[in-house]
Design an enzyme around this catalytic site. Structure first.
Site, short mmCIF file in Angstrom:
data_model
loop_
_atom_site.label_atom_id
_atom_site.label_comp_id
_atom_site.label_asym_id
_atom_site.label_seq_id
_atom_site.Cartn_x
_atom_site.Cartn_y
_atom_site.Cartn_z
N LYS A 112 0.74 -1.00 0.10
CA LYS A 112 0.13 -0.21 -0.15
C LYS A 112 0.95 1.35 0.15
CE LYS A 112 -4.62 0.79 0.48
NZ LYS A 112 -5.29 -0.14 0.10
N1 GLU Z 1 -7.06 -0.05 -3.39
C1 GLU Z 1 -8.01 -1.26 -3.59
C2 GLU Z 1 -7.96 -1.95 -2.50
O1 GLU Z 1 -7.81 -1.39 -1.22
C3 GLU Z 1 -7.33 -1.92 -4.67
C4 GLU Z 1 -6.06 -2.15 -4.91
C5 GLU Z 1 -5.26 -2.92 -6.26
O2 GLU Z 1 -6.32 -3.07 -7.09
O3 GLU Z 1 -4.29 -3.18 -6.21
O4 GLU Z 1 -8.17 -3.19 -2.39
#
Ligand code: GLU
Length: 419
Positions: A112
């Protein structure tokens, strides 16, 4: 009163749920250590020229990328732009990504990233500059087979397009470096709606199982960003009765049901939901406490705490946002018989669609339109069934079952590879 600090909340929640799962899986101290440690935590500073009231100044923002675990595949996870972003929160959310990708069994790990910026306070040019500088500084640690960012809170397909452009300058044409791109640049039809649609799909399955008639099933959705708005749209298309909606400025309620497409248009025209014809104004806090069958928190972390859980009247809560409920409130809600479908499965549609996008980019072979969402529904139905089955067998809640499956997979992969 439960003291909530978002940084601590995210970390506390992770710790609490992980320890429960570790105990149940009887993991040794060293296995726990391997599962908890981040592979790499990167902090960058991004100076930016800002123009305010005709004057120019320089502001320095902090950016983070936490790469938690890649035992099962490249790091994967969103990039968020929000003023409250901090390392502790990003670390906890990176871990959550590892469990999400393992739960749906796609060959990714978890990561993240984020910048402590309010994107609404920047001009489009400033935002582009900030994104491209962030990408430059992150480029040594990201890569199509290393770490693939995606949209999250405060970012969108345009931000991903800027990331792709910046990365491609030094690495050649690399659409697979990010997912959630505009369709014209290798993004896929369905990615934008995927997270919200996935939540709606699980709600439809649950309503079927409970023999609830969608037309009489009252749903309240808190948060009208990408996830909340697409969830509400999909639910409306499935025939559910949306009685309340809200965004960061406040909400609206109509017991007879809200026309979601009118709400979307109204918000586009006026910038908020307030004044939507046929509705009454309510606050975000009031929305959470409405008498309804299904509550969908789709905004930020820690919206349901021990300060407001007692007033919640829904029978089911679907966590469209990441970690919207504190673990103490989670326990109290479950004791009252409220079923919680956790973030780990409820909002996993986003990363699942990201996986389909990445596969198509790597192969330079776009699928036929519609295939992303139909594959997503199939996979989600299967995973939901697995989680429900394990929860029943073990006599535990859905979150405990989901964590058990996910952690079991990651731990097994680490053991197989050796370290
Ligand atoms: N931000 C989204 C999540 O928290 C998607 C992450 C992604 O597609 O890599 O699941």
């Amino acid at each position: 009163m439960e003291q909530i600090n978002v940084q601590c909340h995210c970390q506390d929640n992770q710790k609490h749920y992980l320890n429960r799962a570790f105990d149940r899986l009887r993991l040794s101290e060293s296995q726990r250590e391997l599962l908890l440690a981040s592979f790499r935590e990167t902090t960058i500073s991004i100076p930016l020229r800002i123009h305010e009231n005709g004057a120019e100044s320089v502001r320095t923002f902090s950016g983070y990328r936490v790469q938690h675990n890649h035992a099962r595949g490249p790091f994967k996870g969103g990039l968020r732009f929000h003023p409250n972003v901090n390392l502790g929160e990003i670390r906890a959310l990176a871990q959550l990504m590892t469990w999400k990708t393992a739960l749906v069994d796609i060959p990714f790990g978890g990561a993240k990233g984020g910048i402590n910026v309010d994107p609404k306070a920047l001009s489009v040019t400033e935002l582009e500059e900030l994104t491209k500088r962030c990408c430059q500084k992150m480029s040594p640690i990201i890569g199509v087979h290393e770490d693939i960012p995606a949209p999250d809170v405060g970012t969108n397909p345009q931000v991903m397009a800027w990331m792709m452009e910046e990365y491609s300058k030094t690495n050649g044409f690399r659409p697979a470096i990010v997912t959630g791109k505009p369709v014209e640049l290798g993004g896929v039809k369905g990615r934008l709606e995927a997270t919200g649609h996935g939540v709606a799909h699980l709600i439809r399955i649950t309503a079927d199982e409970q023999s609830l008639d969608p037309a009489h099933c009252r749903v309240a959705v808190q948060g009208f960003g990408n996830v909340g708005s697409h969830c509400a749209k999909s639910l409306a298309a499935m025939g559910f009765k949306i009685i309340a909606l809200s965004d960061s400025r406040g909400g609206v309620v109509a017991q007879g049901g809200i026309d979601v497409s009118k709400a979307v248009d109204h918000r586009k025209e006026t910038g908020s939901l307030s004044g939507l014809s046929g509705t009454k104004a309510i606050s975000n806090a009031e929305l959470l406490e409405l008498a309804c069958d299904i509550l969908v928190p789709a905004a930020m972390e820690a919206t349901i705490t021990c300060d407001n859980d007692i007033a919640i009247k829904a029978d089911f809560i679907f966590e469209a946002a990441n970690m919207p409920i504190t673990h103490m409130a989670d326990e109290r809600l479950r004791k009252r018989g409220i079923v919680i479908v956790p973030d780990l499965i409820a909002n996993v549609g986003g990363v699942l669609a990201s996986y389909y996008e990445w596969v198509q980019n790597l192969q330079q072979y776009p699928w036929d339109g519609g295939l992303v969402l139909s594959n997503l529904e199939k996979r989600l139905s299967f995973v939901y069934q697995q989680v429900q089955k394990l929860a029943k067998e073990r006599q535990v809640d859905l979150r405990a079952a989901a964590y058990e499956i996910a952690i079991g997979r990651v731990s097994y992969a680490i053991n197989l590879r050796g370290f």
